[in-house]
Design a protein around this motif. Structure first.
Motif, PDB file in Angstrom:
ATOM      1  N   PRO A 355       0.817  -1.218   0.000  1.00 10.00           N
ATOM      2  CA  PRO A 355       0.000   0.000   0.000  1.00 10.00           C
ATOM      3  C   PRO A 355       0.847   1.263   0.000  1.00 10.00           C
ATOM      4  N   SER A 356       2.087   1.182   0.539  1.00  7.00           N
ATOM      5  CA  SER A 356       2.929   2.367   0.549  1.00  7.00           C
ATOM      6  C   SER A 356       3.321   2.775  -0.867  1.00  7.00           C
ATOM      7  N   ILE A 357       3.500   1.806  -1.750  1.00  2.61           N
ATOM      8  CA  ILE A 357       3.839   2.113  -3.134  1.00  2.61           C
ATOM      9  C   ILE A 357       2.644   2.720  -3.852  1.00  2.61           C
ATOM     10  N   ALA A 358       1.457   2.176  -3.569  1.00  3.56           N
ATOM     11  CA  ALA A 358       0.260   2.779  -4.154  1.00  3.56           C
ATOM     12  C   ALA A 358       0.120   4.217  -3.701  1.00  3.56           C
ATOM     13  N   LEU A 359       0.446   4.473  -2.437  1.00  2.61           N
ATOM     14  CA  LEU A 359       0.396   5.836  -1.922  1.00  2.61           C
ATOM     15  C   LEU A 359       1.436   6.712  -2.625  1.00  2.61           C
ATOM     16  N   ALA A 360       2.613   6.142  -2.885  1.00  2.78           N
ATOM     17  CA  ALA A 360       3.647   6.895  -3.582  1.00  2.78           C
ATOM     18  C   ALA A 360       3.203   7.244  -5.004  1.00  2.78           C
ATOM     19  N   GLU A 361       2.540   6.305  -5.676  1.00  2.00           N
ATOM     20  CA  GLU A 361       2.074   6.585  -7.024  1.00  2.00           C
ATOM     21  C   GLU A 361       1.028   7.696  -7.029  1.00  2.00           C
ATOM     22  N   ASP A 378       9.928   3.899  -8.582  1.00  2.00           N
ATOM     23  CA  ASP A 378      10.930   3.261  -9.441  1.00  2.00           C
ATOM     24  C   ASP A 378      11.513   2.016  -8.778  1.00  2.00           C
ATOM     25  N   ALA A 379      11.785   2.107  -7.487  1.00  2.00           N
ATOM     26  CA  ALA A 379      12.335   0.943  -6.778  1.00  2.00           C
ATOM     27  C   ALA A 379      11.344  -0.203  -6.766  1.00  2.00           C
ATOM     28  N   ALA A 380      10.065   0.106  -6.580  1.00  2.00           N
ATOM     29  CA  ALA A 380       9.052  -0.947  -6.569  1.00  2.00           C
ATOM     30  C   ALA A 380       8.956  -1.625  -7.921  1.00  2.00           C
ATOM     31  N   ARG A 381       9.028  -0.844  -8.981  1.00  4.07           N
ATOM     32  CA  ARG A 381       8.955  -1.434 -10.315  1.00  4.07           C
ATOM     33  C   ARG A 381      10.158  -2.322 -10.591  1.00  4.07           C
ATOM     34  N   ARG A 382      11.343  -1.896 -10.171  1.00  2.00           N
ATOM     35  CA  ARG A 382      12.531  -2.728 -10.391  1.00  2.00           C
ATOM     36  C   ARG A 382      12.427  -4.034  -9.607  1.00  2.00           C
ATOM     37  N   ALA A 383      11.935  -3.952  -8.373  1.00  2.00           N
ATOM     38  CA  ALA A 383      11.797  -5.166  -7.561  1.00  2.00           C
ATOM     39  C   ALA A 383      10.778  -6.120  -8.182  1.00  2.00           C
ATOM     40  N   ALA A 417      16.489  -9.909  -4.373  1.00  2.00           N
ATOM     41  CA  ALA A 417      16.654  -9.635  -2.946  1.00  2.00           C
ATOM     42  C   ALA A 417      17.307  -8.268  -2.730  1.00  2.00           C
ATOM     43  N   ASP A 418      18.323  -7.926  -3.571  1.00  2.00           N
ATOM     44  CA  ASP A 418      18.992  -6.622  -3.437  1.00  2.00           C
ATOM     45  C   ASP A 418      18.020  -5.470  -3.707  1.00  2.00           C
ATOM     46  N   ARG A 419      17.226  -5.619  -4.767  1.00  2.00           N
ATOM     47  CA  ARG A 419      16.307  -4.538  -5.112  1.00  2.00           C
ATOM     48  C   ARG A 419      15.189  -4.408  -4.085  1.00  2.00           C
ATOM     49  N   THR A 420      14.730  -5.535  -3.552  1.00  2.00           N
ATOM     50  CA  THR A 420      13.698  -5.475  -2.515  1.00  2.00           C
ATOM     51  C   THR A 420      14.250  -4.810  -1.261  1.00  2.00           C
ATOM     52  N   ALA A 421      15.533  -5.119  -0.910  1.00  2.00           N
ATOM     53  CA  ALA A 421      16.146  -4.482   0.250  1.00  2.00           C
ATOM     54  C   ALA A 421      16.296  -2.976   0.027  1.00  2.00           C
ATOM     55  N   GLN A 422      16.650  -2.600  -1.225  1.00  2.50           N
ATOM     56  CA  GLN A 422      16.754  -1.174  -1.541  1.00  2.50           C
ATOM     57  C   GLN A 422      15.400  -0.489  -1.398  1.00  2.50           C
ATOM     58  N   LEU A 423      14.348  -1.161  -1.850  1.00  2.00           N
ATOM     59  CA  LEU A 423      13.004  -0.599  -1.720  1.00  2.00           C
ATOM     60  C   LEU A 423      12.639  -0.415  -0.254  1.00  2.00           C
TER      61      LEU A 423
END
Length: 491
Positions: A355-361, A378-383, A417-423
């Motif tokens: 839901p936080s990503i939806a809020l960001a969008e 952008d981070a969510a899309r990459r993950a 895993a790296d991209r999810t951690a970055q997100l």
């Protein structure tokens, strides 16, 4: 409804349910008296409910008079198939459950199809609990595909509706009365609405008074309709005895019938309170099922999917508590099965609902210059891309058995895993979380953007800042009396 000659015989049979009477004179002082057990498998009962009630009747009789010969009399109302015989539920109750399972614990059995005596001594070692586990029952609603689910797989294709008399005959009533409260006049109620594919077969009709007709669910599941009728019969059972003469009630009490002539006062509830009450009392929801949080947004989206695909409106009533309660229950099952499917996939990585990503969008749409919100998106899309790639390679390995693809999969999973951690790191750095000072629900903001609710209030709008759209997203354009804000702090 009373037991007077003017009332239907079906009601008199129902009034005798779960009563006991002496059968044969005792042969000696030590010979216990026989006990007669009676049950009417009403049209609204399915196999599970009928079996549970029969077992309960037998259990009580065995506890009250251990060793006494027990004689079971079973009637069946409705439950007919296209050929005019009994449907699968009735046949399974008579042949498998009564004769097969309960037979050893009875002395004699009388059903519409068979009358049998136990050649062996009546057993007294009844199980403590009856467990019925059959997820693939014929009448189980396939909530994953949302099809129309008639009770009978081959309904009659007649175009005209049957008469009240024909429906009453099918239901086992001597006169057209409401199945729930036994009052008249009555209306013909479709079990599965015509708008959802329901037929004009007599088996697709019930007789309900105007009040209960307007309360009944309009859903694509026939068994859900009959289950609601059964639930309403228990809830409004005291209404059956309205207008009965005191002498008739006194006579019933003298022969051992326990009659409740008054029931709990039905509160005048708001719509969502009525939905909540039915979810608790009919579908067994617990307080945890109503808890807000990340899952509630997904539940609301699934709820609207079910409402659009498998329900209809009747009498121009846009909202029915019974219809919406069924849709919430089916939505919960669909989400539960979806989670189970992901868990059964082993090392597959499910794409989580954030839901936080939806809020960001939404923040980006309203304020395109906010770098923090755009970074989160952008981070969510990459993950998500990495997770989908891992699932794709996993499918290749499963289907083609490519051994060398394991290394490719390992690398993609590490990248995911790296991209999810970055997100997660960006979410922690850029997003603030708190509770709304007005309604107490979770709120969040990105940077210095306005505070927004991130979860739906359970079964209600709650704080007016928490306004949910039909598509399951927050609508920030709605007028509201206040904005979401965290509690004040004092130092």
């Amino acid at each position: 409804m009373d037991d007077s000659p003017q009332k239907p015989m079906a009601a008199r049979r129902s009034a005798r349910r779960e009563t006991r009477r002496n059968t044969t004179p005792p042969e000696g002082a030590a010979q216990p008296k026989g006990i007669a057990l009676y049950h009417d498998m009403r049209v609204e009962e399915d196999f599970t409910k009928c079996a549970t009630r029969l077992f309960s009747i037998l259990k009580k009789a065995a506890a009250a008079s251990p060793g006494a010969p027990r004689h079971l009399f079973l009637d069946v109302q409705g439950h007919r198939n296209a050929a005019g015989g009994y449907d699968a539920d009735a046949l399974e109750i008579i042949q498998d459950f009564v004769l097969g399972f309960l037979g050893p614990y009875l002395t004699e059995i009388s059903t519409p199809l068979y009358r049998a005596s136990n050649p062996e001594p009546q057993r007294e070692d009844l199980p403590d609990v009856l467990n019925i586990r059959d997820p693939d029952r014929e009448h189980a609603y396939d909530h994953r595909d949302l099809p129309v689910r008639n009770r009978e797989s081959e309904p009659d294709r007649r175009r005209s509706r049957p008469s009240l008399r024909a429906i009453a005959d099918y239901l086992g009533l001597d006169e057209p009365i409401c199945l729930i409260c036994w009052q008249a006049p009555v209306e013909r109620a479709h079990v599965v609405p015509e708008s959802l594919g329901g037929s004009n077969d007599v088996r697709n009709f019930a007789l309900l008074c105007p009040r209960h007709h307007r309360e009944a669910p309009d859903v694509a599941d026939a068994e859900a309709f009959w289950s609601w009728v059964d639930y309403a019969c228990e809830r409004d059972g005291h209404m059956k005895w309205q207008g009965v003469e005191p002498e008739m009630l006194a006579k019933a009490e003298r022969v051992g019938l326990r009659i409740d002539t008054s029931g709990p006062v039905r509160k005048s509830l708001h719509h969502f309170d009525r939905v909540r009450d039915e979810l608790v009392r009919h579908y067994g929801w617990s307080p945890g099922d109503f808890a807000g949080g990340d899952h509630w947004g997904a539940l609301m989206r699934e709820f609207h999917t079910v409402m659009d695909a498998a329900t209809s409106t009747h009498f121009n009533v846009a909202k029915k508590a019974s219809t919406e309660a069924w849709a919430f229950e089916v939505a919960r099952r669909r989400l539960r099965d979806g989670v189970a499917h992901h868990q059964a996939g082993g090392d597959r990585l499910p794409v989580s609902d954030r839901p936080s990503i939806a809020l960001a969008e939404r923040t980006v749409r309203k304020s395109p210059d906010r770098d923090g919100a755009q970074s989160l998106v952008d981070a969510a899309r990459r993950a998500d891309i990495a997770i989908e790639a891992a699932a794709l390679v996993r499918d290749l390995i499963d289907s083609a058995g490519v051994a060398t693809a394991e290394e490719v999969l390992r690398g993609i999973r590490e990248e995911a895993a790296d991209r999810t951690a970055q997100l997660d790191r960006l979410t922690g750095e850029l997003m603030s979380h708190a509770e709304c000072r007005y309604c107490g629900h979770a709120i969040a903001r990105i940077g210095d953007a306005p505070w927004l609710h991130i979860a739906a209030a359970p079964m209600s709008r709650g704080c007016r800042a928490a306004s949910y759209d039909r598509d399951g997203t927050w609508d920030n354009s709605l007028d509201r009396a206040w904005k979401a804000a965290p509690p004040k702090s004092y130092r």
